[in-house]
Design a protein around this motif. Structure first.
Motif, PDB file in Angstrom:
ATOM      1  N   LYS A 358       0.913  -1.187   0.081  1.00 36.06           N
ATOM      2  CA  LYS A 358      -0.062   0.025  -0.132  1.00 36.06           C
ATOM      3  C   LYS A 358       0.873   1.118  -0.100  1.00 36.06           C
ATOM      4  N   ALA A 359       2.370   1.177   0.473  1.00 37.78           N
ATOM      5  CA  ALA A 359       2.966   2.256   0.573  1.00 37.78           C
ATOM      6  C   ALA A 359       3.394   2.867  -0.870  1.00 37.78           C
ATOM      7  N   ALA A 360       3.081   1.923  -1.755  1.00 40.56           N
ATOM      8  CA  ALA A 360       3.382   2.247  -3.135  1.00 40.56           C
ATOM      9  C   ALA A 360       2.094   2.509  -4.052  1.00 40.56           C
ATOM     10  N   ASP A 361       1.154   1.917  -3.573  1.00 40.81           N
ATOM     11  CA  ASP A 361      -0.213   1.931  -4.442  1.00 40.81           C
ATOM     12  C   ASP A 361      -0.594   3.486  -4.506  1.00 40.81           C
ATOM     13  N   GLN A 362      -0.669   4.230  -5.519  1.00 39.77           N
ATOM     14  CA  GLN A 362      -1.041   5.374  -5.739  1.00 39.77           C
ATOM     15  C   GLN A 362      -2.463   5.689  -5.994  1.00 39.77           C
ATOM     16  N   THR A 363      -3.344   4.528  -6.017  1.00 35.53           N
ATOM     17  CA  THR A 363      -4.751   4.611  -6.214  1.00 35.53           C
ATOM     18  C   THR A 363      -5.470   4.355  -4.842  1.00 35.53           C
ATOM     19  N   ASP A 364      -4.464   4.121  -3.724  1.00 30.75           N
ATOM     20  CA  ASP A 364      -5.037   4.013  -2.427  1.00 30.75           C
ATOM     21  C   ASP A 364      -5.383   5.468  -2.015  1.00 30.75           C
ATOM     22  N   ALA A 365      -6.651   5.322  -1.199  1.00 28.87           N
ATOM     23  CA  ALA A 365      -7.243   6.773  -0.842  1.00 28.87           C
ATOM     24  C   ALA A 365      -6.069   7.527   0.208  1.00 28.87           C
ATOM     25  N   LEU A 366      -5.363   6.825   0.910  1.00 25.14           N
ATOM     26  CA  LEU A 366      -4.401   7.404   2.070  1.00 25.14           C
ATOM     27  C   LEU A 366      -2.956   7.355   1.347  1.00 25.14           C
ATOM     28  N   HIS A 367      -2.923   7.088   0.228  1.00 18.41           N
ATOM     29  CA  HIS A 367      -1.360   6.865  -0.326  1.00 18.41           C
ATOM     30  C   HIS A 367      -0.538   8.083   0.065  1.00 18.41           C
ATOM     31  N   ALA A 368      -0.951   9.500   0.002  1.00 18.26           N
ATOM     32  CA  ALA A 368       0.062  10.441   0.496  1.00 18.26           C
ATOM     33  C   ALA A 368       0.478  10.224   1.752  1.00 18.26           C
ATOM     34  N   ALA A 369      -0.259   9.663   2.678  1.00 16.49           N
ATOM     35  CA  ALA A 369       0.290   9.564   4.087  1.00 16.49           C
ATOM     36  C   ALA A 369       1.022   8.327   4.273  1.00 16.49           C
ATOM     37  N   ARG A 370       0.622   7.106   3.410  1.00 12.79           N
ATOM     38  CA  ARG A 370       1.405   6.033   3.664  1.00 12.79           C
ATOM     39  C   ARG A 370       2.683   5.962   2.921  1.00 12.79           C
ATOM     40  N   SER A 371       2.695   6.943   1.980  1.00 15.76           N
ATOM     41  CA  SER A 371       4.082   7.148   1.204  1.00 15.76           C
ATOM     42  C   SER A 371       5.281   7.811   2.180  1.00 15.76           C
ATOM     43  N   ALA A 372       4.521   8.568   2.967  1.00 13.62           N
ATOM     44  CA  ALA A 372       5.474   9.524   3.731  1.00 13.62           C
ATOM     45  C   ALA A 372       5.798   8.788   5.237  1.00 13.62           C
ATOM     46  N   GLU A 373       5.179   7.557   5.342  1.00 11.59           N
ATOM     47  CA  GLU A 373       5.172   6.915   6.791  1.00 11.59           C
ATOM     48  C   GLU A 373       6.663   6.439   7.093  1.00 11.59           C
ATOM     49  N   VAL A 374       7.014   6.514   8.223  1.00 12.79           N
ATOM     50  CA  VAL A 374       8.265   5.996   8.912  1.00 12.79           C
ATOM     51  C   VAL A 374       7.881   5.352  10.242  1.00 12.79           C
ATOM     52  N   THR A 375       8.508   4.088  10.067  1.00 11.59           N
ATOM     53  CA  THR A 375       8.272   3.301  11.410  1.00 11.59           C
ATOM     54  C   THR A 375       9.573   3.341  12.384  1.00 11.59           C
ATOM     55  N   SER A 376       9.291   3.699  13.610  1.00  9.98           N
ATOM     56  CA  SER A 376      10.455   3.871  14.325  1.00  9.98           C
ATOM     57  C   SER A 376      10.439   3.165  15.666  1.00  9.98           C
ATOM     58  N   LEU A 377      11.746   2.583  16.239  1.00 14.22           N
ATOM     59  CA  LEU A 377      12.155   2.271  17.393  1.00 14.22           C
ATOM     60  C   LEU A 377      12.575   3.481  18.397  1.00 14.22           C
ATOM     61  N   TRP A 378      11.575   3.820  19.110  1.00 10.90           N
ATOM     62  CA  TRP A 378      11.950   4.829  20.236  1.00 10.90           C
ATOM     63  C   TRP A 378      12.804   4.372  21.378  1.00 10.90           C
TER      64      TRP A 378
END
Length: 383
Positions: A358-378
């Motif tokens: 989904k991070a690369a799916d431009q047809t996804d309704a939330l693509h803008a947010a998913r493409s910018a998403e970062v997962t962190s270990l704090w």
């Protein structure tokens, strides 16, 4: 876990009823008609959209094809505005998220309108029906009477049963984890990779806590990395059973203790790990609680209680996606504020970009947010 009530309908001029089951927590439909192989997809879709359920009496495989036809109609893109009309205003990320969730909920309700009968032994008494006993038993438990459930839910049960048998390959573990129905499957491996790569703090080889263990994958990984004793907690009965089963399969019973607890077990540990739900929103069904956490309750609870359960020089590892921040559902300032209020400080942060489709799916309704998403270990410590 299952919502049980009574479904009522009329068939061949007689009033009938049966137990109703819904893992999604849906109440029994108030309007029910009989459907079979002669029911067209257009008719079925109209009835479903109106909130009328259809109890299937035809061929099982035809019902499966009908459900696929209903899904295609539900997923059909809406028509663009006609020429001359003002173009639709693009929604904000937060608005797009809520519209997406609303559409998901409506889709789920519509597709849940195709119902199947079940005997007390969990078999579907329809022509060409598969053997559904094991999949239903794993999710529903024993049944003492015939019942009715949605076909969409049954297909979910069957899919979960296959995943449970096959397992999910975890490269960092070098083995498989077998998720149970209703327990979050570790198919997104980036947070697991972060735990595999992070340097263990001093003293962590003796003891670690895994808060909200789910399938037990992080507890197993910590044990594999040499932690002599890991206490894995959860409140969900399925998660506790699932984690215990996986730990047993991996031969780690001597290292990992799975126990029921509201977040933390008693005592302190040099390392406390938590992977809470990432999105502060209301789940549409109990199954979604591993992803959606209203008002970030688990996240806040972990940060508020971590200092009381951490050794003075220990570390708390918070695994968290920033998707909620890109959706406007939580701010970075709020997160840092909760960390400070908990008497904690940030030692550092490891980050990775998600690599799910989904991070690369431009047809996804939330693509803008998913493409910018970062997962962190704090990496957190007591101030």
């Amino acid at each position: 876990m299952t919502t049980q009530a009574t479904l009522h309908w009329t068939e061949n001029g007689e009033e009938r009823s049966a137990d109703w089951r819904s893992e999604a927590g849906m109440p029994p439909p108030k309007r029910v008609v009989i459907a079979d192989d002669t029911t067209s997809a257009d008719t079925a879709y109209r009835l479903a959209c109106e909130g009328t359920a259809m109890l299937w009496r035809g061929d099982f495989q035809n019902a499966r094809q009908l459900l696929q036809a209903l899904a295609r109609r539900a997923d059909k893109p809406k028509k663009a505005p006609k020429a001359g009309k003002a173009p639709l205003v693009k929604p904000t990320p937060t608005e797009a998220f809520h519209l997406h969730r609303q559409a998901q909920s409506q889709r789920a309700r519509t597709l849940a309108m195709l119902l199947l009968p079940f005997d007390a032994d969990h078999l579907v008494p329809l022509r060409r029906a598969p053997d559904t006993r094991e999949a239903c038993l794993e999710a529903y438990g024993e049944a003492d009477a015939p019942y009715v459930a949605s076909m969409r839910e049954l297909l979910g049960l069957i899919g979960a049963h296959e995943w449970r048998k096959k397992g999910v390959e975890i490269p960092a573990l070098g083995d498989r984890i077998h998720p149970y129905y209703g327990v979050f499957s570790p198919v997104r491996g980036e947070y697991i990779d972060l735990v595999a790569k992070a340097q263990l703090p001093a003293g962590a080889a003796s003891l670690a806590f895994d808060i909200g263990t789910g399938t037990g994958v992080l507890a197993a990984l910590l044990a594999q990395r040499g932690v002599k004793r890991v206490i894995a907690t959860d409140q969900d009965p399925r998660a506790l059973a699932c984690a215990s089963d996986n730990i047993r399969r991996l031969g780690m019973d001597d290292q990992v203790e799975v126990t029921e607890a509201d977040l933390f077990p008693a005592g302190r540990a040099p390392l406390v790990v938590c992977n809470p739900p990432w999105v502060p929103a209301r789940p549409n069904s109990p199954i979604e609680r591993a992803v959606y956490d209203p008002d970030s309750q688990m996240l806040k609870g972990f940060l508020a209680g971590l200092a009381e359960h951490l050794e003075p020089k220990g570390e708390g590892w918070l695994l968290l996606s920033d998707l909620a921040e890109h959706l406007g559902l939580r701010t970075r300032e709020a997160l840092l504020g909760w960390i400070e209020e908990g008497g904690l400080k940030v030692l550092g942060r490891l980050e990775v970009k998600p690599h799910h489709p989904k991070a690369a799916d431009q047809t996804d309704a939330l693509h803008a947010a998913r493409s910018a998403e970062v997962t962190s270990l704090w990496r957190l410590a007591i101030r």
